[in-house]
Design a protein around this motif. Structure first.
Motif, PDB file in Angstrom:
ATOM      1  N   ASP A  95      49.633  57.981  95.006  1.00  0.00           N
ATOM      2  CA  ASP A  95      50.460  56.775  94.946  1.00  0.00           C
ATOM      3  C   ASP A  95      50.111  55.801  96.053  1.00  0.00           C
ATOM      4  O   ASP A  95      50.355  54.608  95.947  1.00  0.00           O
ATOM      5  CB  ASP A  95      51.948  57.136  95.057  1.00  0.00           C
ATOM      6  CG  ASP A  95      52.439  57.884  93.829  1.00  0.00           C
ATOM      7  OD1 ASP A  95      52.046  57.515  92.709  1.00  0.00           O
ATOM      8  OD2 ASP A  95      53.210  58.847  93.992  1.00  0.00           O
ATOM      9  N   SER A  96      49.550  56.319  97.146  1.00  0.00           N
ATOM     10  CA  SER A  96      49.248  55.505  98.324  1.00  0.00           C
ATOM     11  C   SER A  96      47.995  56.059  98.986  1.00  0.00           C
ATOM     12  O   SER A  96      47.767  57.278  98.997  1.00  0.00           O
ATOM     13  CB  SER A  96      50.424  55.577  99.303  1.00  0.00           C
ATOM     14  OG  SER A  96      50.049  55.099 100.564  1.00  0.00           O
ATOM     15  N   LEU A  97      47.203  55.177  99.566  1.00  0.00           N
ATOM     16  CA  LEU A  97      45.993  55.622 100.256  1.00  0.00           C
ATOM     17  C   LEU A  97      46.321  56.469 101.478  1.00  0.00           C
ATOM     18  O   LEU A  97      45.459  57.192 101.979  1.00  0.00           O
ATOM     19  CB  LEU A  97      45.144  54.411 100.643  1.00  0.00           C
ATOM     20  CG  LEU A  97      44.621  53.595  99.454  1.00  0.00           C
ATOM     21  CD1 LEU A  97      43.832  52.396  99.952  1.00  0.00           C
ATOM     22  CD2 LEU A  97      43.799  54.437  98.500  1.00  0.00           C
ATOM     23  N   ASP A  98      47.576  56.417 101.936  1.00  0.00           N
ATOM     24  CA  ASP A  98      48.007  57.264 103.054  1.00  0.00           C
ATOM     25  C   ASP A  98      47.967  58.749 102.698  1.00  0.00           C
ATOM     26  O   ASP A  98      48.034  59.598 103.572  1.00  0.00           O
ATOM     27  CB  ASP A  98      49.428  56.908 103.490  1.00  0.00           C
ATOM     28  CG  ASP A  98      49.511  55.508 104.069  1.00  0.00           C
ATOM     29  OD1 ASP A  98      48.472  54.997 104.546  1.00  0.00           O
ATOM     30  OD2 ASP A  98      50.599  54.922 104.036  1.00  0.00           O
ATOM     31  N   GLU A  99      47.892  59.062 101.403  1.00  0.00           N
ATOM     32  CA  GLU A  99      47.865  60.448 100.947  1.00  0.00           C
ATOM     33  C   GLU A  99      46.462  61.059 101.011  1.00  0.00           C
ATOM     34  O   GLU A  99      46.269  62.205 100.624  1.00  0.00           O
ATOM     35  CB  GLU A  99      48.369  60.526  99.506  1.00  0.00           C
ATOM     36  CG  GLU A  99      49.786  60.050  99.326  1.00  0.00           C
ATOM     37  CD  GLU A  99      50.180  59.974  97.863  1.00  0.00           C
ATOM     38  OE1 GLU A  99      49.658  60.764  97.047  1.00  0.00           O
ATOM     39  OE2 GLU A  99      51.006  59.113  97.538  1.00  0.00           O
ATOM     40  N   LEU A 100      45.488  60.285 101.485  1.00  0.00           N
ATOM     41  CA  LEU A 100      44.108  60.755 101.531  1.00  0.00           C
ATOM     42  C   LEU A 100      43.735  61.202 102.942  1.00  0.00           C
ATOM     43  O   LEU A 100      44.302  60.736 103.922  1.00  0.00           O
ATOM     44  CB  LEU A 100      43.157  59.640 101.075  1.00  0.00           C
ATOM     45  CG  LEU A 100      43.406  59.080  99.675  1.00  0.00           C
ATOM     46  CD1 LEU A 100      42.448  57.926  99.399  1.00  0.00           C
ATOM     47  CD2 LEU A 100      43.277  60.146  98.609  1.00  0.00           C
TER      48      LEU A 100
END
Length: 120
Positions: A95-100
């Protein structure tokens, strides 16, 4: 390493060097042109339920603006994560690039604490 593997490795090295030689401003312009062509040629992408992405390495085509568009419009997005077995990967909802996080090959992947996405 077979002759085919050697040729493939040499071609990859050559193409990386060519991409690295393209100035950033020209690369960004080409990326934007490509996005427009993709959406023009494949308008069904604008109404897709799910899109699969990869996180670009520095000289690769930057698909992050397409990811941002998709998320803004409620399209489910998934990124790959490489398995320990060579050549194997699974896709994970993002859902968000923060999850990578940085994966084993230096590319950005979904953090390991998630279930693979299988609803293709």
């Amino acid at each position: 390493m077979t002759n085919t593997d050697s040729k493939k490795a040499a071609l990859r090295t050559e193409l990386r060097a060519r991409r690295a030689a393209i100035p950033n401003d020209i690369r960004r312009g080409r990326d934007q042109t490509l996005w427009g062509r993709i959406f023009f040629r494949f308008p069904e992408l604008l109404t897709a339920r799910t899109l699969l992405f990869y996180f670009p390495l520095p000289q690769e085509i930057n698909l992050i603006p397409v990811f941002n568009y998709a998320r803004k419009h409620g399209i489910v997005c998934a990124f790959p994560r490489c398995r320990e077995e060579k050549g194997q990967m699974d896709f994970y909802l993002v859902d968000s690039l923060d999850e990578l996080e940085v994966g084993k090959y230096g590319n950005s992947e979904k953090k390991a604490d998630a279930r693979p996405f299988t609803d293709f």
